[in-house]
Design an enzyme around this catalytic site. Structure first.
Site, PDB file in Angstrom:
ATOM      1  N   ASP A 122      -8.092   7.643   9.688  1.00 23.36           N
ATOM      2  CA  ASP A 122      -9.201   7.833  10.624  1.00 23.36           C
ATOM      3  C   ASP A 122     -10.372   6.909  10.264  1.00 23.36           C
ATOM      4  O   ASP A 122     -10.678   6.733   9.075  1.00 23.36           O
ATOM      5  CB  ASP A 122      -9.632   9.301  10.498  1.00 23.36           C
ATOM      6  CG  ASP A 122     -10.582   9.746  11.564  1.00 23.36           C
ATOM      7  OD1 ASP A 122     -10.159   9.857  12.715  1.00 23.36           O
ATOM      8  OD2 ASP A 122     -11.765   9.987  11.239  1.00 23.36           O
ATOM      9  N   GLU A 163       3.746   3.475  -4.252  1.00 27.59           N
ATOM     10  CA  GLU A 163       4.286   4.142  -5.458  1.00 27.59           C
ATOM     11  C   GLU A 163       5.486   5.007  -5.081  1.00 27.59           C
ATOM     12  O   GLU A 163       6.262   5.415  -5.926  1.00 27.59           O
ATOM     13  CB  GLU A 163       3.233   5.096  -6.066  1.00 27.59           C
ATOM     14  CG  GLU A 163       2.068   4.419  -6.728  1.00 27.59           C
ATOM     15  CD  GLU A 163       0.921   5.417  -6.984  1.00 27.59           C
ATOM     16  OE1 GLU A 163       1.141   6.651  -6.902  1.00 27.59           O
ATOM     17  OE2 GLU A 163      -0.190   4.941  -7.264  1.00 27.59           O
TER      18      GLU A 163
END
Ligand code: GLC
Length: 550
Positions: free
Chosen positions: A202, A259
């Site tokens: 956002d 990751e």
């Protein structure tokens, strides 16, 4: 090496409050979404993005989060969320969560603590600053917020001002404080561990603002927000939007999602000029994987507009960058309004969206041609509408962006029943239905009609899945066929060459095609077109997709 899935995906946005109510309280919820996963999978979208359902006082209907690890009870529970992710995955759908990094709710415990004093442990977690004037009661500078109110809000308890990029109850976090950054990146890791395939970020371009509060944003002639949202309320937001530190942060956030296995991805809500916003993608594509490009939300319905878009996207987002084709979301007037609700023209827009280079992003309800509602501003629930309380309804209608976003967030229309199958007939939905034409603009009716807009979307999504050139091929204008009313472009990869031809005129148009092109999709009979090349008639607003057989 196969391309990462997100490069070829298609995204369907779900506004959870309005999608499907499962427990009869007039508010959509997670179990409601679960009950509609088959619908989405059958329609053919591959990724769902769900607007926020985390704990929130709902001041901005979920975009004001008070606990990033909690679920708002009106939407469901953590168990429902886990079930939703697992069931979506079992159907082959990816799940993208909506993450509001820029600000929290003013009710978030961090902000409550931060606003208590200047020396509490969270004192520096938000953007606090002394005011001007002898009693400090004047804001630190002239910066406004994105909806064009005052950017600064005064806190009596601290005798200081805090900055809000959006509304006064959405205080901006201070990402120059490493503890804040760590806390928010931990939120992302938590949801990645839960199985989220990515995040929609956002107002990502408001996260870092200029640290030097002595700088003023310069004057601009615009009062209402401009198309790129960079100017509003007589101000150009050079110090508060798209600060270069955001570009660097995009890479940091990307390294967190990287990751995790499985090509998790980030799509950013950013706005501004293309040469600026493409910085979010990184020079080596090591930034956000995708950004929403909002140009199409304000499209002009003519061949030339879309020709220009092809050239613009090729110039600013050449492969391996991947553009997006966004026709709307919960903040924009529905795109079908730009063609006055015309379903044939909406079908042509769907053809463009599904055959342009890049990832299509569709807002729930677009697939059935849902219209906006007409809601008097006195009835508005949207806080933006309240901020613009003084703008009369007649002016609101003329503006390209909605001041009352309720009008574009009405319940999804599943059936022609009283409340469109969104909630039981004896329950009042949280918002009224969109204006008009429920009889034909609902899922049940359109599914029974193989010529409906819904059928067009379904067949186009099938076509996209079956043709690698549509998913990731290059896109270039046909050298001869283009004209005032015809838009024609090639989509090409190592395995195939396709031609898309679209007629923007209300009259049938005949195009002269090269031999050895075979129609594989047509707006008239979708995946079973009659082949009549090399000279082909495109019906009014009709289109064809052809494949080279050489
Ligand atoms: C984004 C959201 C919008 C929300 C705002 C503040 O623009 O799409 O709905 O109100 O950010 O979080």
């Amino acid at each position: 090496m196969t391309a990462a899935w997100w490069k070829n995906t298609s995204i369907y946005q779900i506004y959870p409050r309005s999608y499907q109510d499962s427990n009869g309280d007039g508010i959509g919820d997670l179990q409601g979404i679960i009950s509609r996963l088959d619908y989405i999978a059958e329609l053919g979208f591959e990724t769902i993005w769900i607007s926020p359902f985390f704990s929130s006082p709902q001041g901005d209907f979920g975009y004001d989060i008070s606990d990033y690890y909690g679920i708002a009870p009106e939407f469901g529970s953590m168990a429902d969320t886990e079930e939703l992710i697992a069931k979506a995955h079992a159907k082959g759908l990816k799940v993208v969560l909506d993450m509001v990094l820029n600000h929290t709710s003013e009710k978030h415990p961090w902000f409550l603590e931060s606003s208590l004093s200047k020396d509490n442990p969270k004192a520096d977690w938000y953007l606090w600053h002394d005011g001007k004037g002898k009693d400090g009661k004047k804001p630190p500078n002239n910066w406004t917020s994105i909806p064009a109110g005052n950017g600064w809000q005064y806190s009596e308890s601290r005798g200081q001002w805090y900055f809000c990029s959006f509304l006064p109850f959405q205080p901006d976090l201070n990402y120059r404080n490493p503890e804040v950054k760590e806390a928010m990146l931990s939120v992302l890791r938590f949801w990645l561990q839960k199985g989220a395939d990515g995040f929609r970020l956002d107002i990502f371009n408001a996260i870092f603002i200029d640290p030097d509060y002595s700088k003023k944003n310069p004057f601009s002639f615009h009062w209402f927000p401009t198309k790129d949202m960079m100017r509003a309320r007589f101000q150009k937001r050079i110090h508060t939007i798209n600060h270069p530190d955001n570009f660097a942060f995009a890479k940091e956030v990307r390294s967190v999602v990287d990751e995790f296995p499985g090509d998790r991805f980030l799509v950013g809500e950013v706005f501004g000029a293309h040469p600026v916003v493409r910085n979010y993608l990184g020079e080596q594509q090591e930034g956000l994987n995708l950004i929403f490009l909002f140009d199409m939300t304000l499209f002009q319905f003519n061949a030339n507009f879309f020709r220009n878009q092809i050239e613009t996207y090729n110039a600013f987002y050449p492969a391996p960058y991947v553009p997006t084709f966004v026709t709307g979301n919960h903040d924009y007037k529905r795109s079908i309004g730009r063609v006055r609700g015309n379903l044939t023209k909406a079908a042509l827009l769907a053809v463009l969206q599904m055959t342009f280079r890049g990832v299509p992003v569709c807002y729930n309800g677009e697939e059935i041609g849902m219209l906006d509602a007409d809601i008097d501003k006195k009835e508005a629930l949207d806080p933006i509408s309240h901020a613009y309380w003084w703008v009369p309804n007649v002016i609101r209608k003329l503006l390209p962006i909605p001041l009352n976003r309720d009008e574009v967030r009405t319940p999804m229309q599943w059936t022609a029943e009283k409340h469109a199958g969104f909630c039981p007939n004896n329950v009042k939905p949280w918002l009224p239905l969109a204006s008009g034409d429920l009889a034909s603009r609902n899922v049940q009716t359109q599914r029974q009609n193989d010529k409906s807009l819904h059928a067009t979307y379904t067949s186009l999504l099938k076509l996209r899945k079956a043709h690698s050139a549509l998913q990731s091929g290059s896109q270039s204008l046909h050298p001869i066929l283009n004209s005032k009313s015809v838009l024609a472009y090639w989509r090409e990869d190592k395995t195939e060459t396709l031609l898309v031809a679209c007629n923007f005129s209300a009259k049938s148009t005949t195009i002269k095609l090269e031999p050895k092109l075979e129609a594989i999709w047509s707006s008239v009979d979708h995946l079973t077109p009659k082949s009549d090349s090399p000279s082909t008639t495109l019906p009014p607003f009709g289109s064809l997709v052809l494949k080279s057989t050489t």
